[in-house]
Write a protein that holds these residues in place. Structure first.
Motif, short mmCIF file in Angstrom:
data_model
loop_
_atom_site.label_atom_id
_atom_site.label_comp_id
_atom_site.label_asym_id
_atom_site.label_seq_id
_atom_site.Cartn_x
_atom_site.Cartn_y
_atom_site.Cartn_z
N LEU A 51 56.92 35.47 57.21
CA LEU A 51 55.93 35.22 56.17
C LEU A 51 54.81 34.30 56.65
CD1 LEU A 51 58.37 34.69 53.16
CD2 LEU A 51 57.22 36.79 53.86
N SER A 52 55.19 33.31 57.49
CA SER A 52 54.18 32.38 57.99
C SER A 52 54.55 31.90 59.38
CB SER A 52 54.03 31.19 57.04
OG SER A 52 55.23 30.43 57.02
N ILE A 53 53.52 31.55 60.16
CA ILE A 53 53.70 30.97 61.49
C ILE A 53 52.91 29.68 61.50
CG2 ILE A 53 53.34 31.28 63.96
CD1 ILE A 53 53.36 34.34 63.42
N ASP A 54 53.60 28.56 61.67
CA ASP A 54 52.98 27.23 61.62
C ASP A 54 52.14 27.04 60.36
OD1 ASP A 54 54.18 26.07 63.75
OD2 ASP A 54 52.46 26.20 65.09
N GLY A 55 52.66 27.50 59.23
CA GLY A 55 51.99 27.31 57.95
C GLY A 55 50.92 28.32 57.63
N GLU A 56 50.53 29.18 58.57
CA GLU A 56 49.50 30.19 58.32
C GLU A 56 50.16 31.48 57.85
OE1 GLU A 56 46.20 32.84 60.74
OE2 GLU A 56 46.72 30.86 61.52
N ASN A 57 49.61 32.07 56.80
CA ASN A 57 50.14 33.32 56.26
C ASN A 57 50.13 34.39 57.33
OD1 ASN A 57 50.88 35.54 54.78
ND2 ASN A 57 49.12 35.50 53.42
N ALA A 58 51.27 35.00 57.61
CA ALA A 58 51.38 36.00 58.67
C ALA A 58 51.05 37.40 58.17
CB ALA A 58 52.79 35.98 59.26
N GLY A 59 50.87 37.59 56.87
CA GLY A 59 50.58 38.90 56.33
C GLY A 59 49.25 39.46 56.78
#
Length: 188
Positions: A51-59
């Motif tokens: 869903l997220s990588i280091d707080g950034e939305n992965a979508g």
């Protein structure tokens, strides 16, 4: 669907393989884990959605962008994951409630006809032609055509040799050779 956060302490390798991304129109997910790797020890499972990588939305990330984001993490990787069903330590085979004898599949008439028409495309002994070639010859109306006779072949060979000796062919050949040499910087 359970959402959770996993923090992996570095450095890389993190012990998982990613699949999907915006460019594939498939959500990012974990496709493979290294046994005993950092991700496996942290409770990540194959099939978890990222869903997220280091707080950034992965979508909104493409596959390459997600990989680059993970590589840029350095010593600490924070992943927001989602799991559709609880992970099991050992995959179990589903048991059918009761056993029924297997029935052979009986396709409908059109499928049966298609299967019969395409069951053997290999050459048959003695004919030298495959079934597909014979069907094509039948469709194009060339099934009864005979090979050209020797006299016809001899005339066509003579015509070809005469064309090779003609002045028009010689001019064209010389022009082509000169042009090729010029393009390849062999001749100026």
């Amino acid at each position: 669907m359970d959402s959770f956060k996993v923090v992996l302490e570095g450095p890389a390798p993190w012990g998982f393989r990613l699949q999907g991304g915006k460019d594939f129109n498939v959500p990012l997910s974990i496709s493979r884990l290294t046994p005993g790797g950092k991700a496996a020890q942290a409770g990540v499972a194959v099939g978890d959605w990222v869903l997220s990588i280091d707080g950034e939305n992965a979508g909104s990330l493409t596959h390459i962008e997600a990989q680059n984001k993970i590589r840029a993490c350095g010593e600490r990787l924070s992943l927001g994951l989602s799991r559709a069903q609880p992970a099991q330590s050992k995959p179990q085979k589903p048991h059918p409630p009761h056993r029924q004898p297997l029935r052979p599949l009986v396709p409908d008439a059109s499928k049966q006809r298609l299967m019969e028409d395409t069951e053997d495309w290999r050459p048959r002994p003695g004919t030298g032609q495959s079934r597909s070639f014979r069907i094509l010859a039948h469709l194009t109306g060339t099934e009864f055509m005979q090979d050209p006779d020797e006299e016809h072949l001899k005339k066509s060979r003579e015509k070809y040799v005469l064309e090779l000796q003609s002045p028009r062919y010689t001019r064209l050949r010389d022009w082509h050779h000169q042009r090729s040499a010029h393009v390849l910087n062999v001749q100026s």
